[in-house]
Design a protein around this motif. Sequence first.
Motif, PDB file in Angstrom:
ATOM      1  N   VAL A 123       9.915  -5.622 -11.243  1.00  0.00           N
ATOM      2  CA  VAL A 123       9.248  -4.287 -10.678  1.00  0.00           C
ATOM      3  C   VAL A 123      10.504  -3.674 -10.074  1.00  0.00           C
ATOM      4  O   VAL A 123      10.621  -2.540 -10.215  1.00  0.00           O
ATOM      5  CB  VAL A 123       8.172  -4.695  -9.606  1.00  0.00           C
ATOM      6  N   ASP A 124      11.638  -4.417  -9.386  1.00  0.00           N
ATOM      7  CA  ASP A 124      12.615  -3.383  -9.029  1.00  0.00           C
ATOM      8  C   ASP A 124      13.439  -3.035  -9.958  1.00  0.00           C
ATOM      9  O   ASP A 124      14.143  -1.938 -10.153  1.00  0.00           O
ATOM     10  CB  ASP A 124      13.450  -4.593  -8.171  1.00  0.00           C
TER      11      ASP A 124
ATOM     12  N   SER B 172      11.790   0.028 -11.311  1.00  0.00           N
ATOM     13  CA  SER B 172      11.872   1.083 -10.511  1.00  0.00           C
ATOM     14  C   SER B 172      13.082   1.730 -10.621  1.00  0.00           C
ATOM     15  O   SER B 172      13.242   2.965 -10.726  1.00  0.00           O
ATOM     16  CB  SER B 172      11.348   0.624  -8.946  1.00  0.00           C
TER      17      SER B 172
ATOM     18  N   GLN C 272      13.782   5.718 -11.754  1.00  0.00           N
ATOM     19  CA  GLN C 272      14.394   6.714 -11.349  1.00  0.00           C
ATOM     20  C   GLN C 272      15.769   7.355 -11.728  1.00  0.00           C
ATOM     21  O   GLN C 272      15.738   8.544 -11.724  1.00  0.00           O
ATOM     22  CB  GLN C 272      14.815   5.890  -9.640  1.00  0.00           C
TER      23      GLN C 272
END
Length: 154
Positions: free
Chosen positions: A30-31, A34, A38
Amino acid sequence: MASVSISHMILFIASMLIAASVAGVFTTSVDRLSGAIQDQGLQVSDTVRTDVEIISDGGTGSCVYDCSGNGNLTLLVKNTGSQQLSAQPDQIDVLIDGQFKPASDKTVTVLGDSETWDRGAVVRINVSAPGLSSGDHRAKVIVNGDEEVFEFRT
């Protein structure tokens, strides 16, 4: 009876270890996702805020090709977007009749009082293109993903 409790406790500990390792993998994934979203958002923002227009007009009789006898194509490009752009030859892609012109074949000059290519400012792009045959030609200018086409006749 004690053997049932011990086996339940072993299964409980094993399930907790598996759950913790799966949670660690999901957190890392998930990091990364993300961060990628971005980065993509910033890139799309730059593309959306970028807009250029070729304001050279070969139809009025003004010279755009081989004006000084050296086989250069001269394009005037205006920044009509909402952000400052880089006026470096390696940041502006030019294709003439589908042939990519490297940075070494281009010079870019900001016109007017400004030294930066701000909103509303115009740059002169001189592209070395010796030996274009007489007839119709196309030049494509690409800046931050924004593409503009200029058609001219030699």
